[in-house]
Design a protein around this motif. Structure first.
Motif, PDB file in Angstrom:
ATOM      1  N   MET A  94       0.845  -1.191   0.000  1.00 16.42           N
ATOM      2  CA  MET A  94       0.000   0.000   0.000  1.00 16.42           C
ATOM      3  C   MET A  94       0.881   1.241   0.000  1.00 16.42           C
ATOM      4  N   LYS A  95       0.591   2.162  -0.880  1.00 15.18           N
ATOM      5  CA  LYS A  95       1.391   3.361  -0.984  1.00 15.18           C
ATOM      6  C   LYS A  95       1.007   4.350   0.107  1.00 15.18           C
ATOM      7  N   GLY A  96       2.006   4.868   0.793  1.00 18.38           N
ATOM      8  CA  GLY A  96       1.732   5.807   1.872  1.00 18.38           C
ATOM      9  C   GLY A  96       1.279   7.151   1.345  1.00 18.38           C
ATOM     10  N   LYS A  97       0.457   7.821   2.120  1.00 17.67           N
ATOM     11  CA  LYS A  97      -0.018   9.148   1.759  1.00 17.67           C
ATOM     12  C   LYS A  97       0.854  10.202   2.422  1.00 17.67           C
ATOM     13  N   LYS A  98       1.036  11.308   1.745  1.00 16.06           N
ATOM     14  CA  LYS A  98       1.833  12.383   2.310  1.00 16.06           C
ATOM     15  C   LYS A  98       1.076  13.055   3.447  1.00 16.06           C
ATOM     16  N   ALA A  99       1.790  13.321   4.509  1.00 13.87           N
ATOM     17  CA  ALA A  99       1.166  13.994   5.645  1.00 13.87           C
ATOM     18  C   ALA A  99       0.955  15.470   5.316  1.00 13.87           C
ATOM     19  N   THR A 100      -0.071  16.045   5.905  1.00 18.30           N
ATOM     20  CA  THR A 100      -0.328  17.466   5.719  1.00 18.30           C
ATOM     21  C   THR A 100       0.803  18.272   6.347  1.00 18.30           C
ATOM     22  N   VAL A 101       1.302  19.246   5.608  1.00 17.70           N
ATOM     23  CA  VAL A 101       2.388  20.077   6.110  1.00 17.70           C
ATOM     24  C   VAL A 101       1.808  21.183   6.978  1.00 17.70           C
ATOM     25  N   LEU A 102       2.257  21.243   8.218  1.00 19.38           N
ATOM     26  CA  LEU A 102       1.775  22.268   9.137  1.00 19.38           C
ATOM     27  C   LEU A 102       2.653  23.509   9.040  1.00 19.38           C
ATOM     28  N   THR A 103       2.036  24.666   9.059  1.00 16.04           N
ATOM     29  CA  THR A 103       2.795  25.911   9.110  1.00 16.04           C
ATOM     30  C   THR A 103       3.299  26.124  10.533  1.00 16.04           C
ATOM     31  N   PHE A 104       4.230  27.059  10.697  1.00 18.32           N
ATOM     32  CA  PHE A 104       4.712  27.366  12.042  1.00 18.32           C
ATOM     33  C   PHE A 104       3.572  27.896  12.907  1.00 18.32           C
ATOM     34  N   ALA A 105       2.651  28.632  12.294  1.00 22.18           N
ATOM     35  CA  ALA A 105       1.501  29.143  13.049  1.00 22.18           C
ATOM     36  C   ALA A 105       0.637  27.988  13.548  1.00 22.18           C
ATOM     37  N   ASP A 106       0.431  26.973  12.697  1.00 21.52           N
ATOM     38  CA  ASP A 106      -0.333  25.789  13.107  1.00 21.52           C
ATOM     39  C   ASP A 106       0.349  25.080  14.271  1.00 21.52           C
ATOM     40  N   LYS A 107       1.664  24.944  14.170  1.00 28.13           N
ATOM     41  CA  LYS A 107       2.413  24.258  15.223  1.00 28.13           C
ATOM     42  C   LYS A 107       2.309  25.017  16.542  1.00 28.13           C
ATOM     43  N   CYS A 108       2.409  26.343  16.461  1.00 25.03           N
ATOM     44  CA  CYS A 108       2.273  27.156  17.676  1.00 25.03           C
ATOM     45  C   CYS A 108       0.888  26.973  18.293  1.00 25.03           C
ATOM     46  N   LYS A 109      -0.140  27.010  17.457  1.00 25.49           N
ATOM     47  CA  LYS A 109      -1.507  26.890  17.958  1.00 25.49           C
ATOM     48  C   LYS A 109      -1.733  25.523  18.594  1.00 25.49           C
ATOM     49  N   ASN A 110      -1.195  24.474  17.973  1.00 21.92           N
ATOM     50  CA  ASN A 110      -1.360  23.131  18.529  1.00 21.92           C
ATOM     51  C   ASN A 110      -0.658  22.984  19.874  1.00 21.92           C
ATOM     52  N   ILE A 111       0.518  23.573  20.002  1.00 19.67           N
ATOM     53  CA  ILE A 111       1.229  23.512  21.281  1.00 19.67           C
ATOM     54  C   ILE A 111       0.437  24.243  22.357  1.00 19.67           C
ATOM     55  N   LEU A 112      -0.046  25.434  22.026  1.00 20.29           N
ATOM     56  CA  LEU A 112      -0.814  26.215  23.004  1.00 20.29           C
ATOM     57  C   LEU A 112      -2.115  25.517  23.388  1.00 20.29           C
ATOM     58  N   ALA A 113      -2.719  24.813  22.425  1.00 18.98           N
ATOM     59  CA  ALA A 113      -3.987  24.126  22.691  1.00 18.98           C
ATOM     60  C   ALA A 113      -3.786  22.811  23.435  1.00 18.98           C
ATOM     61  N   GLY A 132      16.175  25.575  16.779  1.00 22.06           N
ATOM     62  CA  GLY A 132      15.942  26.541  15.709  1.00 22.06           C
ATOM     63  C   GLY A 132      14.751  27.424  16.030  1.00 22.06           C
ATOM     64  N   ALA A 133      14.912  28.741  15.909  1.00 22.41           N
ATOM     65  CA  ALA A 133      13.859  29.689  16.272  1.00 22.41           C
ATOM     66  C   ALA A 133      13.307  30.367  15.023  1.00 22.41           C
ATOM     67  N   TYR A 134      11.984  30.471  14.956  1.00 24.92           N
ATOM     68  CA  TYR A 134      11.318  31.036  13.786  1.00 24.92           C
ATOM     69  C   TYR A 134      10.246  32.015  14.247  1.00 24.92           C
ATOM     70  N   GLU A 135      10.374  33.251  13.814  1.00 16.67           N
ATOM     71  CA  GLU A 135       9.381  34.256  14.182  1.00 16.67           C
ATOM     72  C   GLU A 135       8.077  33.982  13.443  1.00 16.67           C
ATOM     73  N   VAL A 136       6.974  34.088  14.157  1.00 18.35           N
ATOM     74  CA  VAL A 136       5.658  33.788  13.596  1.00 18.35           C
ATOM     75  C   VAL A 136       4.744  34.987  13.828  1.00 18.35           C
ATOM     76  N   ASP A 137       4.026  35.386  12.803  1.00 16.82           N
ATOM     77  CA  ASP A 137       3.084  36.497  12.933  1.00 16.82           C
ATOM     78  C   ASP A 137       1.972  36.093  13.902  1.00 16.82           C
ATOM     79  N   PHE A 138       1.786  36.873  14.959  1.00 12.36           N
ATOM     80  CA  PHE A 138       0.803  36.481  15.973  1.00 12.36           C
ATOM     81  C   PHE A 138      -0.619  36.482  15.423  1.00 12.36           C
TER      82      PHE A 138
END
Length: 240
Positions: A1-20, A186-192
């Motif tokens: 079975m061929k694997g599906k590509k995972a959805t790429v999360l933006t840095f903003a998405d990652k920040c929101k998931n951590i906070l949530a 690694g640090a990445y500035e994210v628009d709030f």
């Protein structure tokens, strides 16, 4: 079975998931005394919920933050991905840290009416999470119930804000800048504004319980590795 590509999360998405997904973070304010700001930093761990895209923070009544913010409302707030059980020690041995979010802004105390509204939001969050857990399938319920509630359950920890004898002052953290820091430093500035606009993963509030529940059982860990390999094209391995 061929694997599906995972959805790429933006840095903003990652920040929101951590906070949530987390419920506690390190609040930093500028130390103050009778003469005003001393420019030294005071830090303590506090509990919070995410409301309308912003952290609402419960600070114990006797905590020094309550004095500091009278003189200077500037502050910063750091939240990491919740990594339960022995995993933080494992990451430390690999010289890695959990991904985290660093926010800077103003710590705004809430007056009685708004503080009560925030407390009601906290009650709604707890009821909502309890409802989701009660509606889970037998398999998922087994994973969640096998986790250690003392350190992996967001709801159990936040519930103490309502049921304990300790009194709290409620603050809203109005952040002006935000940074995503990955496990390698690694640090990445994210628009709030992007963080506020992004949506958290529905599983985020239960991530610590799911991680801990899976790690309680060898068969579950192997099943997760197989799932990642087949469906996500991800390489994973068991570490003891």
């Amino acid at each position: 079975m061929k694997g599906k590509k995972a959805t790429v999360l933006t840095f903003a998405d990652k920040c929101k998931n951590i906070l949530a997904s987390n419920w506690q973070g390190h609040l930093n304010t500028i130390k103050a005394d009778a003469k005003g700001s001393k420019e030294d930093i005071y830090t303590s761990k506090v509990k919070y919920i995410l409301r309308r895209g912003k952290p609402y923070i419960w600070v114990p009544e006797k905590d020094l933050h309550n004095v500091n913010t009278i003189i200077d409302e500037r502050g910063s707030f750091a939240v990491s991905s919740p990594i339960p059980g022995p995993l933080p020690s494992l990451l430390g041995s690999m010289k890695k840290l959990p991904a985290r979010v660093a926010l800077t802004g103003d710590v705004e105390p809430l007056k009685d009416g708004k503080a009560q509204s925030a407390t009601e939001s906290l009650r709604e969050v707890l009821l909502s999470e309890q409802k989701v857990i009660s509606q889970c399938s037998y398999t998922v319920s087994g994973v969640l119930s096998s986790s250690n509630l003392s350190y992996a359950s967001r709801s159990e920890s936040l519930k103490k804000l309502l049921e304990g004898d300790e009194k709290y002052v409620v603050y809203k953290f109005n952040f002006r800048s935000s940074m995503f820091i990955d496990g390698n430093g690694g640090a990445y500035e994210v628009d709030f504004e992007d963080i506020k606009a992004s949506k958290a993963d529905p599983l985020a509030p239960f991530s610590a319980m799911l991680i801990d529940g899976i790690n309680q059982n060898g068969a579950r860990r192997r099943a997760l590795i197989l799932f990642c390999f087949i469906y996500l094209n991800a390489h994973a391995r068991v570490r003891h």
